[in-house]
Design a protein around this motif. Structure first.
Motif, PDB file in Angstrom:
ATOM      1  N   SER A  83      34.036 -73.128   4.947  1.00  0.00           N
ATOM      2  CA  SER A  83      34.195 -73.880   6.195  1.00  0.00           C
ATOM      3  C   SER A  83      35.534 -74.634   6.224  1.00  0.00           C
ATOM      4  O   SER A  83      36.101 -74.867   7.292  1.00  0.00           O
ATOM      5  CB  SER A  83      33.031 -74.834   6.403  1.00  0.00           C
ATOM      6  N   ASP A  84      36.015 -74.965   5.051  1.00  0.00           N
ATOM      7  CA  ASP A  84      37.338 -75.581   4.968  1.00  0.00           C
ATOM      8  C   ASP A  84      38.412 -74.690   5.577  1.00  0.00           C
ATOM      9  O   ASP A  84      39.280 -75.157   6.309  1.00  0.00           O
ATOM     10  CB  ASP A  84      37.714 -75.777   3.489  1.00  0.00           C
ATOM     11  N   LEU A  85      38.334 -73.428   5.208  1.00  0.00           N
ATOM     12  CA  LEU A  85      39.305 -72.472   5.734  1.00  0.00           C
ATOM     13  C   LEU A  85      39.233 -72.442   7.244  1.00  0.00           C
ATOM     14  O   LEU A  85      40.247 -72.541   7.935  1.00  0.00           O
ATOM     15  CB  LEU A  85      39.030 -71.075   5.164  1.00  0.00           C
ATOM     16  N   ILE A  86      38.006 -72.344   7.763  1.00  0.00           N
ATOM     17  CA  ILE A  86      37.826 -72.308   9.212  1.00  0.00           C
ATOM     18  C   ILE A  86      38.472 -73.520   9.868  1.00  0.00           C
ATOM     19  O   ILE A  86      39.240 -73.397  10.822  1.00  0.00           O
ATOM     20  CB  ILE A  86      36.329 -72.275   9.589  1.00  0.00           C
ATOM     21  N   SER A  87      38.150 -74.688   9.346  1.00  0.00           N
ATOM     22  CA  SER A  87      38.658 -75.864  10.064  1.00  0.00           C
ATOM     23  C   SER A  87      40.170 -75.993   9.970  1.00  0.00           C
ATOM     24  O   SER A  87      40.811 -76.320  10.965  1.00  0.00           O
ATOM     25  CB  SER A  87      37.961 -77.154   9.642  1.00  0.00           C
ATOM     26  N   THR A  88      40.752 -75.711   8.813  1.00  0.00           N
ATOM     27  CA  THR A  88      42.217 -75.806   8.764  1.00  0.00           C
ATOM     28  C   THR A  88      42.849 -74.782   9.702  1.00  0.00           C
ATOM     29  O   THR A  88      43.773 -75.112  10.441  1.00  0.00           O
ATOM     30  CB  THR A  88      42.772 -75.584   7.339  1.00  0.00           C
ATOM     31  N   VAL A  89      42.325 -73.571   9.666  1.00  0.00           N
ATOM     32  CA  VAL A  89      42.888 -72.534  10.527  1.00  0.00           C
ATOM     33  C   VAL A  89      42.822 -72.970  11.990  1.00  0.00           C
ATOM     34  O   VAL A  89      43.813 -72.926  12.707  1.00  0.00           O
ATOM     35  CB  VAL A  89      42.140 -71.187  10.333  1.00  0.00           C
ATOM     36  N   ASN A  90      41.641 -73.414  12.423  1.00  0.00           N
ATOM     37  CA  ASN A  90      41.482 -73.743  13.834  1.00  0.00           C
ATOM     38  C   ASN A  90      42.203 -75.025  14.237  1.00  0.00           C
ATOM     39  O   ASN A  90      42.758 -75.107  15.336  1.00  0.00           O
ATOM     40  CB  ASN A  90      39.999 -73.810  14.182  1.00  0.00           C
TER      41      ASN A  90
ATOM     42  N   ILE B 210      41.623 -66.406  14.556  1.00  0.00           N
ATOM     43  CA  ILE B 210      40.887 -67.656  14.655  1.00  0.00           C
ATOM     44  C   ILE B 210      39.865 -67.737  13.525  1.00  0.00           C
ATOM     45  O   ILE B 210      39.510 -66.728  12.927  1.00  0.00           O
ATOM     46  CB  ILE B 210      40.171 -67.826  16.016  1.00  0.00           C
ATOM     47  N   GLY B 211      39.454 -68.963  13.227  1.00  0.00           N
ATOM     48  CA  GLY B 211      38.507 -69.149  12.135  1.00  0.00           C
ATOM     49  C   GLY B 211      37.079 -69.210  12.645  1.00  0.00           C
ATOM     50  O   GLY B 211      36.753 -70.066  13.454  1.00  0.00           O
ATOM     51  N   ASN B 212      36.255 -68.299  12.176  1.00  0.00           N
ATOM     52  CA  ASN B 212      34.825 -68.366  12.469  1.00  0.00           C
ATOM     53  C   ASN B 212      34.090 -67.691  11.305  1.00  0.00           C
ATOM     54  O   ASN B 212      34.709 -67.279  10.340  1.00  0.00           O
ATOM     55  CB  ASN B 212      34.503 -67.689  13.809  1.00  0.00           C
ATOM     56  N   SER B 213      32.781 -67.569  11.422  1.00  0.00           N
ATOM     57  CA  SER B 213      32.039 -67.043  10.267  1.00  0.00           C
ATOM     58  C   SER B 213      32.437 -65.602   9.956  1.00  0.00           C
ATOM     59  O   SER B 213      32.357 -65.156   8.817  1.00  0.00           O
ATOM     60  CB  SER B 213      30.533 -67.157  10.520  1.00  0.00           C
ATOM     61  N   ASP B 214      32.853 -64.890  10.981  1.00  0.00           N
ATOM     62  CA  ASP B 214      33.351 -63.532  10.767  1.00  0.00           C
ATOM     63  C   ASP B 214      34.519 -63.523   9.788  1.00  0.00           C
ATOM     64  O   ASP B 214      34.587 -62.677   8.895  1.00  0.00           O
ATOM     65  CB  ASP B 214      33.859 -62.970  12.095  1.00  0.00           C
ATOM     66  N   LEU B 215      35.421 -64.455  10.015  1.00  0.00           N
ATOM     67  CA  LEU B 215      36.591 -64.540   9.140  1.00  0.00           C
ATOM     68  C   LEU B 215      36.145 -64.784   7.703  1.00  0.00           C
ATOM     69  O   LEU B 215      36.579 -64.103   6.778  1.00  0.00           O
ATOM     70  CB  LEU B 215      37.513 -65.667   9.596  1.00  0.00           C
ATOM     71  N   ILE B 216      35.240 -65.748   7.536  1.00  0.00           N
ATOM     72  CA  ILE B 216      34.752 -66.052   6.198  1.00  0.00           C
ATOM     73  C   ILE B 216      34.188 -64.810   5.532  1.00  0.00           C
ATOM     74  O   ILE B 216      34.535 -64.471   4.403  1.00  0.00           O
ATOM     75  CB  ILE B 216      33.650 -67.141   6.246  1.00  0.00           C
TER      76      ILE B 216
END
Lengths: 358, 358
Positions: free
Chosen positions: A9-16, B6-12
């Motif tokens: 989730s860290d990755l997601i938030s920094t990216v977004n 973009i960052g979402n669960s797919d990305l993870i």
DNA sequence: AGACATTATTTATGAAGTAAACTATGTCAC
DNA sequence: GTGACATAGTTTACTTCATAAATAATGTCT
């Protein structure tokens, strides 16, 4: 296998967050719905992240606005948006530019507006310790009225080969005493804030990308002229950098295999034609052959033989000086042409000027 | 601004699945706990993703194993791990290599073991339509016994300038009739599976990276010799590619500004020294000057004048032929040296051979 | 049989994005 | 003024994932 970026989730938030901050910076003033459309994120997501950035005061909301919908008659409808912009004052950045003959220190805000600027001459043959002391003194002054909480970090531009991972200035042509100086760690320890180092010649390319939002998928070739020639390549939004920072040495690219011997051991390197010292040497040689009489007169009048003097004479119509300038262009052209063949860049930028260092 | 990732669960999940699959491929046979340590992911996460990959049959579990813990006396303890490996049979890949004189088609499994190989000679002056028909015929044969579900995709290697985004072969020196052929879309439509195209010269570098797990943070410079010279750069795990695929044209890098005129309009390009045709021309020129008598005799005996013939004579001790070979090395050396200055690569790979195309 | 070390799974928790419903706020027509 | 309309922005319920912690599994050694 090296450890790579893992997904959480860290990755997601920094990216977004970056995506949104970037979008606002580029389009400001703008509003949430527009940011959502531009980035591809959903409105709810944008709301969340924007509120986060608002609470950190990195963004700010601007009250007034008119509805965005309209038809051919100019009729407007819909709820008026809440406009957003980057709150430049939220953070402070210190930029230190070390050059062989001076240190320049700037305090900037988030949008890189310069709030405070200092410059101090240095002797390029000084010990690194003394120079670093001066850097710290200037940085300290710049930070006098800055809340440490507000300080984002310190960026240092270095004139030579660097090791990015270690934050070390490995060597610098014009500053012979600098050998493997772990400058990042020294500054970090003294200032107590994160410090990043980069090679001077590459930073123009970094700024170019930062300031041009459409740059992400382009390839730019940037030549930086100073005492020598440096090349930076911004490729699909990434700066090409070697692990040890040895890249960008276009100056020792061979452009004429019958040319003069170069300090590097090669023959006919670009820098044997276009560096400040090479140009001056070439002029001296021509004077010795009885050419460039204008230059000789000027020198007898007490003027130093410098590249800009040669250029001045060339512009005035001095044939011999013009030939020198023309040769510079020729060899620079060959080097650039070769790079164009290799990279097919979307654009070529030439910046800086050929200067002498005392 | 372009739309970015973009960052979402797919990305993870894609990031982590790839990470794990990659780790298993490189270390196989290996086990979950080891993968977790290597990747930095937590054991629970690895369990989840591995089970997913197992159910997709992309990975398989190998029963036997011994405990991993041990002390100096060789005593082992701990629960023995369940070993994992890539189930190469899970997927099939079709590789099509278009060269001016032939088409080569391979059917491979996930680990790129070749299961089936076909080669067919073509005439490089044929119409693209006819050649594509042949490609489709061969691909069809390769796919005869393959379940479409099992087919991962088709990769096509093209000998010329490509537009990656559009999947178009823009032009090819040795195949003059190929002009802006949208080959990706044609094949995709006919075969009904995802098709990817890449420029031939770059694929050696891609494979090099794939097969060497320690390659991620290195910079490799790869020169590919064939009718001319191509260069690929694998930089921090990424292949340097231009949007239009125009890059890699080291052949038209100027290595001797007093050299011969080149087809490209330049003078003294590398290819005027090291391409097959240039070498043959150089030899013909020397024969005309009364040199290379050995070659002349051989040619009167009916042998064609080809680069390998010249090399053969050079090896046998023919002074003139040796000089030709030496010159090739000299100019290639200048070009490579220049690239080394620019990129400071960790390694330089030269592959291929200088061949004529009929 | 039981201690031990290591691998692997399960369960509960939390962080983040998102669809869909809902609220807010302006303009315009009447 | 009142209500239809359009767009902006928020809330809620839900889903997906990673993860910490507890737990189970499985071998060796004493």
């Amino acid at each position: 296998m090296d450890k790579a970026q893992i997904g959480n989730s860290d990755l997601i938030s920094t990216v977004n967050s970056r995506l949104i901050l970037q979008a606002v910076r580029v389009m400001q003033p703008t509003y949430r719905a527009s940011v959502a459309r531009q980035t591809g994120l959903k409105p709810a997501t944008v709301t969340g992240i924007v509120n986060d950035l608002l609470s950190q005061q990195i963004l700010s909301e601007v009250p007034a606005a008119t509805p965005t919908g309209s038809d051919e008659s100019g009729t407007r409808w819909g709820r008026p948006p809440l406009m957003l912009q980057v709150n430049a004052d939220a953070k402070r950045i210190v930029a230190i530019d070390l050059e062989p003959d001076r240190i320049r220190v700037a305090l900037t805000d988030l949008l890189v507006n310069v709030l405070n600027y200092q410059e101090q001459a240095i002797d390029r043959f000084s010990e690194p310790e003394a120079i670093i002391k001066t850097m710290l003194k200037l940085a300290g002054r710049a930070l006098e009225d800055v809340d440490r909480q507000q300080l984002q970090g310190v960026g240092v531009s270095l004139p030579g080969l660097i090791d990015r991972e270690a934050g070390v200035l490995i060597s610098s042509t014009n500053m012979p005493k600098w050998r493997d100086v772990p400058i990042r760690d020294i500054l970090q320890k003294e200032l107590g804030v994160p410090v990043q180092v980069e090679r001077s010649i590459h930073l123009a390319a970094v700024y170019e990308k930062w300031s041009d939002p459409n740059h992400a998928h382009r390839t730019t070739l940037m030549l930086t002229l100073r005492t020598g020639v440096g090349i930076s390549i911004m490729h699909h939004g990434h700066l090409l950098t070697g692990r040890r920072g040895f890249e960008g040495e276009i100056g020792h690219t061979v452009v004429d295999l019958n040319g003069k011997a170069c300090e590097c051991g090669g023959k006919g390197c670009l820098e044997t034609f276009v560096s400040a010292s090479a140009i001056v040497a070439r002029a001296a040689e021509m004077i010795h052959q009885g050419k460039c009489q204008g230059l000789l007169t000027a020198m007898r009048g007490g003027t130093d033989l410098r590249p800009e003097l040669i250029y001045k004479f060339a512009k005035r119509g001095d044939r011999d000086c013009a030939r020198i300038v023309q040769e510079i262009g020729k060899y620079l052209g060959i080097a650039i042409g070769n790079m164009i063949n290799l990279f097919a860049p979307d654009e070529v930028v030439i910046c800086g000027s050929i200067d002498m260092v005392e």
